[in-house]
Design an enzyme around this catalytic site. Structure first.
Site, mmCIF file in Angstrom:
data_model
loop_
_atom_site.group_PDB
_atom_site.id
_atom_site.type_symbol
_atom_site.label_atom_id
_atom_site.label_comp_id
_atom_site.label_asym_id
_atom_site.label_seq_id
_atom_site.Cartn_x
_atom_site.Cartn_y
_atom_site.Cartn_z
ATOM 1 N N ASP A 396 0.858 -1.173 0.000
ATOM 2 C CA ASP A 396 0.000 0.000 0.000
ATOM 3 C C ASP A 396 0.903 1.234 0.000
ATOM 4 O O ASP A 396 2.099 1.127 0.257
ATOM 5 C CB ASP A 396 -0.892 -0.043 1.240
ATOM 6 C CG ASP A 396 -1.820 1.151 1.328
ATOM 7 O OD1 ASP A 396 -2.316 1.586 0.275
ATOM 8 O OD2 ASP A 396 -2.056 1.648 2.443
ATOM 9 N N LYS A 397 0.327 2.388 -0.298
ATOM 10 C CA LYS A 397 1.122 3.621 -0.301
ATOM 11 C C LYS A 397 0.871 4.451 0.947
ATOM 12 O O LYS A 397 1.749 4.639 1.776
ATOM 13 C CB LYS A 397 0.812 4.461 -1.546
ATOM 14 C CG LYS A 397 1.619 5.770 -1.612
ATOM 15 C CD LYS A 397 1.107 6.691 -2.669
ATOM 16 C CE LYS A 397 -0.212 7.327 -2.304
ATOM 17 N NZ LYS A 397 -0.100 8.276 -1.161
ATOM 18 N N THR A 398 -0.358 4.927 1.100
ATOM 19 C CA THR A 398 -0.670 5.853 2.177
ATOM 20 C C THR A 398 -0.551 5.162 3.521
ATOM 21 O O THR A 398 -1.227 4.183 3.796
ATOM 22 C CB THR A 398 -2.086 6.416 1.999
ATOM 23 O OG1 THR A 398 -2.201 6.973 0.695
ATOM 24 C CG2 THR A 398 -2.374 7.481 3.042
ATOM 25 N N PHE A 541 -11.779 22.760 -9.229
ATOM 26 C CA PHE A 541 -10.857 21.787 -9.794
ATOM 27 C C PHE A 541 -11.587 20.568 -10.329
ATOM 28 O O PHE A 541 -12.604 20.147 -9.779
ATOM 29 C CB PHE A 541 -9.878 21.349 -8.701
ATOM 30 C CG PHE A 541 -9.174 20.059 -9.006
ATOM 31 C CD1 PHE A 541 -8.035 20.039 -9.782
ATOM 32 C CD2 PHE A 541 -9.667 18.851 -8.528
ATOM 33 C CE1 PHE A 541 -7.393 18.846 -10.066
ATOM 34 C CE2 PHE A 541 -9.034 17.658 -8.804
ATOM 35 C CZ PHE A 541 -7.891 17.665 -9.573
ATOM 36 N N LYS A 564 -4.367 28.516 -8.881
ATOM 37 C CA LYS A 564 -3.254 27.607 -8.615
ATOM 38 C C LYS A 564 -3.533 26.305 -9.338
ATOM 39 O O LYS A 564 -4.691 25.890 -9.474
ATOM 40 C CB LYS A 564 -3.078 27.361 -7.114
ATOM 41 C CG LYS A 564 -4.254 26.640 -6.441
ATOM 42 C CD LYS A 564 -4.015 26.441 -4.955
ATOM 43 C CE LYS A 564 -5.189 25.695 -4.308
ATOM 44 N NZ LYS A 564 -5.032 25.529 -2.865
ATOM 45 N N THR A 678 -2.443 1.045 -4.677
ATOM 46 C CA THR A 678 -2.960 2.120 -3.851
ATOM 47 C C THR A 678 -4.330 2.576 -4.327
ATOM 48 O O THR A 678 -4.639 2.501 -5.520
ATOM 49 C CB THR A 678 -1.987 3.317 -3.838
ATOM 50 O OG1 THR A 678 -2.559 4.386 -3.093
ATOM 51 C CG2 THR A 678 -1.713 3.806 -5.249
ATOM 52 N N GLY A 679 -5.128 3.042 -3.397
ATOM 53 C CA GLY A 679 -6.423 3.628 -3.738
ATOM 54 C C GLY A 679 -6.317 5.092 -4.079
ATOM 55 O O GLY A 679 -7.315 5.739 -4.399
ATOM 56 N N ASN A 820 -8.512 -1.408 4.163
ATOM 57 C CA ASN A 820 -8.576 -1.631 2.724
ATOM 58 C C ASN A 820 -7.464 -2.557 2.232
ATOM 59 O O ASN A 820 -7.470 -2.969 1.071
ATOM 60 C CB ASN A 820 -8.495 -0.294 1.976
ATOM 61 C CG ASN A 820 -7.241 0.485 2.307
ATOM 62 O OD1 ASN A 820 -6.856 0.600 3.466
ATOM 63 N ND2 ASN A 820 -6.575 1.016 1.311
#
Length: 1208
Positions: A396-398, A541, A564, A678-679, A820
């Protein structure tokens, strides 16, 4: 009903759609929908014994010993007592069962804790407190702030304006930024009225339970009107209600039908690759045992036919038993005698070794994280050696690679870069360390005390009222959708994206404090002066625009547009006068991106009043158009967002956990491939990939797969393979026949020229995982050095892991920290949980756990490699000593009329595996190491032999068997030749059975101890004690068992009286022992000498180098910040979803009351009524306390340098 864990009623038909009526349990029960109780445990009191025994007897050796036990209770064929098998078998089964029971008890406790949570359920017109497990589909539930969502709910109403609720989805997708859900207007009108909600009889028709977290379709029928339902009005189980006083929802899916549980993989019985290989080998050994017994039985039949009648005076026999029957019975007798080829003690020893190596992990202080007081934990004791064979890591990343904390690191304003600390004497840039003092923000009583910035020149520019610097921070304080709240006198920011929170917090500390917003205004405190800006429009955005703008009117009446966004987008809209400034800013952006920072470009323009009035009218018309609304609005946005004036750029870091880059580099050297699942959005994942060196500028190419159809995905994957193998021809486009067909096939690794990366998003991955596409995806992915899958669901994570397991036949490891990641952790061979900020679900489902990703390299390269090496050495030696022991029986059968007579003393047979050889081999399997932990980390290549199963395989087993066969020949025939027609020194004959048996078993004991000594690489005091102690114990027990005293106590049991005393005093006996031991190990010595000289392994090379350096530990590696130039741009710091600008400007308050307007500034110190402890550049939207410093091992340079003044 359920009995023994099995469903005894007729299974209901597969659900295609779901119909639910609110407040009508009787109607909903007719469909037999699942209740809200969950079950992750495997057993209950009734099913534990049968199911656990069923699982254990899947291990072929256990089934083999059960059959052997049955044979031993038959007196006519058994020459050994039944308890010699039943006791160790029962011990193995009991130990394993207790361990499994303890694991399952933990699952039961977790289930009970969740099922017994309380929820407020509307029943018969009143709110009642009910356990979660009693909640049913169709019930209406009241949730309050910070409560977990009980089940998958249709949001009916809330305490917030516009019927909004704010939820945190960390349990589902790992993201801690808040998301907004909104109820239908028609149900929102009920508000919190219990009477209205109790009278609500709406009927929902929706999709059947599924695992899609991002999609929901259904309709609500109420008062003869149909209302469409989508994912925006559904609250999923696992979410947490935030910043919302209360809300009501109707249960759509409960318990196992919820999307969270649909994404959880099943708890499986994990076995190591060595266990699976052992199953095959046990079958082979059993077949070989049967073959030996057939040979001996046939030999006995022949001997009985020709010689049996001649020895009836010595060996009485029944007249009715002919040669055939005698041979048949002798077959089973030899099955029992020769069963020591696979003794039950093997499995007892394996469990002890795994338990011991598990404790090493638990006791490792270098894997202890003192900040959270979290040690490493081996939650499963049966998978240790599998850690030494990992080829694929799925991460996973986060929260796993990153800390999920955004920090404002650097910026570029009007062509000047801020953020680096410069040595004013040398002009060199200094590396920021904990010894440095951060900038002092005490002038600002509203500053966040956790915020840290080290370049004081930026603060000086703010205090000097430099116009461009003020414009920079004014833009950051105005151009966002952050919500500000004061809780317990603390200023708290809640952001749609953690990046936005970090930017707004940076502006706050530098004197531009965002205080509150209404749909029509923004209030900020500029350098102690409160100012209110009229908010006229938010140009929000989205993934196409990649920018955000706000149009505001200042208190002086000036109209300004602040924008931005991504640099490539903003640059296209700049005024031509900004060309020179753009070149300088681009250089700074390259530097920021090279450090893996997430960048944004900031620009503005002043607007003409008349033009804006006319534009605003056209904007209103476009926003109310029924057709082509989005296209018309985009045209208006394009029109006004041009001729912008460049201000500068910001750089935000999604802080990596300490040591992530070094860990990934070490694992890559060990030939371990890392896939990130990753999600999070694609841009964010790419940024982290570059930050932690998974993706590098030096790579030949990084392929992006973002197609929206099966054929487009197939084409992009094939094009990628064609670029990686330009000379492959048709092989790049078609799957080789070797991996087609119904049988399990293996996708072999393909060589490519260069290094490549693959990034694929969730939509494309859904097509890539289809049965017709999975091999295309796997071939392409395996040719790449790094694979990153973005926006994936929990179930897709598990599917990717299963795909690699199916076609690569490689050992996989999954690591994550959130709910997750549970399905991925369960699917992999090894599951590792990180105890982070997203709860303990991943840890509870894992096999191993610790607090930081960097500990993974020690878990694999040290503990995993040692565990695998020790287990393989143990198995090779164990098979050698037992095969040698058993084969001597086989040769002896040819000299005893195939009568099943044992060649050894009965006591020696009973104690050989239990006393004489058990402790030395356990000592080797628990303490041996080829090199120490420092050298294991210094040379990650030592890990590669484990991936290739070089230490123990079918080939290694056959070599071991051949060596045993040779040793048994030496051990039988040399003692046989010694005692044959021999004469003792006192003139008596020495050729008797008892003297031969004692000589043979003494030679065997010395030989196996000598072989163990050669196999040991690391001698400890414990090893010396076990080896020499076992030899001493052999002689003590032998002399005791053959003493006159025991013989007099029970003559039938101790008939070897005096044999040891009369045999071991002969010089020829000791010469024979020495000769047999040398001859047995001589081939091993010659083989090792030749291979070390001409074909040394990586272990041989490293050990030689260690020996040269006298086994000194390598010096600690320097941890330096990696800087690199880059032409790529790290991603824009926005959320991955459509923004909430339309809600912000909806002419209705998003909050029940605005924050107080007081500035909070005082001339000195802090205001007495305000406590500034909100968010910082270390910003996390989950409202959890964040650590502002990371424990980083100092470099050698830092150990000699101390910077006392940051302005020096």
């Amino acid at each position: 009903m359920s009995f023994f864990g099995l469903d005894c009623v007729k299974k209901k038909e597969e659900e295609t759609e779901r119909r639910i009526r609110a407040n009508d349990r009787e109607y909903n029960l007719s469909f037999r929908y699942a209740t809200n109780a969950i079950k992750t445990s495997k057993y209950n009191l009734l099913t534990f014994l049968p199911l656990n025994l069923f699982e254990q007897f899947q291990r072929i050796a256990n089934a083999y010993f059960l059959c052997l036990l049955v044979l031993q209770v038959i007196p006519v064929i058994s020459s050994l007592s039944w308890f010699t098998t039943v006791v160790p078998l029962a011990l193995v089964l009991t130990v394993t069962a207790v361990k499994d029971a303890i694991d399952d008890i933990h699952r039961h406790k977790s289930d009970r804790k969740v099922n017994n949570r309380k929820a407020q359920v509307l029943i018969n017109g009143e709110l009642r407190s009910e356990k979660w497990m009693n909640v049913q589909v169709g019930d209406i539930i009241r949730l309050e702030n910070n409560q977990f969502v009980t089940a998958d709910l249709l949001l009916l109403s809330s305490s917030e304006p516009l019927n909004l609720v704010y939820i945190e989805t960390a349990e589902l997708d790992g993201e801690t930024n808040l998301k907004v859900k909104q109820a239908l207007t028609v149900t929102g009108e009920m508000g919190g009225s219990i009477e209205a909600l109790a009278a609500f009889k709406g009927e929902v028709c929706c999709e059947a339970p599924n695992n899609r977290l991002d999609r929901f379709t259904g309709t609500l029928v109420w008062k003869e009107q149909k209302y469409p339902l989508d994912n925006q009005s559904v609250l999923l189980r696992g979410c947490t209600l935030r910043n919302t006083e209360w809300c009501f929802g109707m249960v759509l899916f409960a318990g196992p039908d919820t999307k969270l549980m649909q994404n959880c993989g099943k708890t499986s019985f994990k076995r190591t690759s060595i266990d699976r290989l052992m199953n095959v080998l046990v079958l082979f050994i059993f077949g070989f045992l049967v073959l030996m017994c057939i040979i001996l039985a046939v030999g006995h039949g022949i001997w009985e036919y020709y010689e049996g009648s001649k020895v009836t005076g010595f060996v009485p026999r029944e007249e009715s038993r002919g040669p055939a029957l005698s041979a048949f019975l002798m077959f089973w007798s030899y099955i029992i005698i020769l069963n020591t080829v696979v003794p039950i003690s093997l499995y007892v020893s394996m469990e002890v070794i795994r338990l011991g190596n598990s404790y090493y992990i638990n006791w490792d202080r270098l894997m202890y994280y003192n900040r959270s007081d979290t040690p490493a934990e081996a939650r499963t004791t049966t998978l240790n050696e599998e850690l030494g064979q990992i080829r694929y890591i799925f991460s996973d990343k986060t929260g796993t690679l990153t800390q999920n904390i955004m920090t404002f690191n650097k910026c570029s304003i009007n062509g000047k870069s801020y953020g680096d600390v410069i040595d004013h004497y040398s002009g060199q840039r200094l590396e920021i360390s904990e010894d440095m003092f951060p900038v002092d923000f005490s002038f600002n009583p509203l500053a966040d005390s956790k915020f840290q910035f080290y370049d004081s020149s930026l603060l000086e520019a703010v205090k000097l009222e430099t116009e461009e610097v003020h414009n920079f921070f004014r833009l950051l304080a105005l151009c966002h959708t952050v919500m500000a709240e004061e809780k317990n006198n603390d200023l708290v920011y809640q952001a749609q994206s953690p990046d936005e929170g970090a930017l707004v917090t940076a502006a706050r500390n530098f004197g531009f404090v965002f205080r509150s917003r209404t749909p029509e205004s923004l209030t900020i405190v500029e350098m102690g002066v409160q100012r209110s800006y009229e908010l006229l429009a938010i140009l929000d955005f989205n993934n196409v625009r990649k920018r955000m703008s706000v149009i505001v009117r200042s208190p002086e009446g000036t109209l300004s547009l602040y924008c931005k966004g991504a640099d490539t987008i903003i640059y296209q809209r700049l005024h031509e006068s900004c060309s020179k400034l753009m070149e300088v800013t681009t250089e700074h952006l390259n530097e920021f991106a090279g450090e893996g920072l997430r960048t944004l470009v900031l620009a503005y323009k002043d607007l003409d009043e008349d033009y804006f009035s006319e534009w605003l009218q056209r904007h209103h018309e476009a926003s109310t158009a029924l057709e082509g609304r989005e296209d018309k609005l985009n045209e208006l946005y394009e029109e006004i967002e041009k001729d912008l004036l460049l201000i500068g750029a910001s750089a935000v870091e999604d802080k990596l956990q300490d040591g992530v880059s070094q860990t990934i580099e070490q694992l890559a050297k060990a030939d371990i491939k890392i896939w990130v699942l990753t999600g999070d959005k694609q841009e964010t994942a790419e940024n982290i990939g570059y930050s932690c060196n998974l993706l590098r500028e030096e790579m030949t190419d990084v392929f992006i797969v973002a197609a929206h159809s099966t054929e487009d995905v197939r084409r992009e994957l094939r094009n990628a393979r064609a670029k990686m193998r330009p000379n492959a021809g048709e092989d790049a486009f078609f799957i080789p026949e070797s991996i087609l067909g119904n049988d399990p096939k293996v996708v072999q690794d393909e060589t490519v020229n260069g290094e490549f990366g693959l990034v694929i998003n969730g939509h494309s991955l859904a097509y890539a995982l289809e049965s017709s596409m999975e091999l295309e995806f796997l071939r392409t992915a395996c040719m790449c050095k790094t694979v990153m899958c973005c926006r994936v669901t929990p179930l897709q994570k598990a599917q990717v892991v299963e795909l690699v397991k199916k076609y690569k036949q490689a050992v996989t490891l999954a690591i994550g920290d959130g709910a997750n990641d549970v399905s991925m952790i369960k699917a992999a061979h090894i599951g590792v949980g990180i105890s982070g900020q997203e709860g303990m679900q991943a840890v509870l489902s894992s096999d191993f756990s610790f607090a930081q990703f960097r500990f993974l390299q020690r878990l694999l390269l040290v503990h995993g490699r040692w565990s695998y090496l020790r287990m393989c050495k143990f198995l090779r030696y164990f098979f050698y000593k037992n095969f040698t022991f058993t084969f001597v029986h086989f040769w002896y059968a040819f000299f005893c009329g195939f009568s099943a007579q044992t060649v050894y003393d009965q006591s020696f047979i009973a104690l050989y595996n239990l006393v004489y050889t058990s402790l030395p081999v356990l000592g080797m399997a628990l303490f041996d190491q080829d090199v120490n932990d420092g050298w294991s980390l210094e040379f990650p290549q030592l890990y590669v032999p484990g991936q290739l199963s070089l230490y123990f395989s079918k080939t290694a087993f056959m070599k071991c068997a051949l060596h045993s066969c040779y040793s048994s020949l030496v051990l039988f025939f040399i003692p046989y030749a010694t005692v044959y027609d021999s004469m003792r020194s006192d003139g008596k004959e020495g050729a008797d059975y008892q003297s031969f048996a004692l000589l043979t078993q003494t030679c065997l004991t010395f030989t196996v101890c000598l072989q163990l000594s050669l196999d040991l690489s690391y001698w400890t005091a414990v090893n010396h004690l076990f080896v020499w102690g076992s030899l001493g114990m052999y002689f003590i027990v032998t002399f005791t068992m053959q003493s006159d005293g025991l013989y007099q106590l029970h003559p039938p049991s101790f008939f070897f009286v005096g044999t040891s005393r009369n045999t071991l005093d002969q010089f020829s006996v000791w010469l024979t022992v020495f000769l047999t031991a040398v001859l047995c190990v001589l081939p091993v010595l010659v083989h090792r000498l030749i291979f070390i000289q001409f074909k040394p392994t990586i272990n041989d090379k490293v050990r030689f180098k260690v020996h040269q350096k006298k086994d000194q530990r390598p010096s600690p590696q320097r941890r330096t910040k990696i800087r690199r130039s880059s032409t790529r741009r790290s991603g824009y710091a926005f959320s991955h979803t459509q923004g909430y600008g339309d809600l912000v400007t909806s002419k209705r308050f998003l909050r029940r009351s605005a924050a107080p307007r007081s500035t909070g500034f005082t001339p000195k110190g802090r205001s007495p009524g305000f406590k500034p402890t909100g968010r910082s550049a270390g910003y996390s939207p989950s409202s959890k306390a964040q650590n502002n410093k990371q424990e980083v091992e100092p470099t050698e340079l830092q150990q000699y340098r101390t910077v006392q003044d940051s302005t020096f």
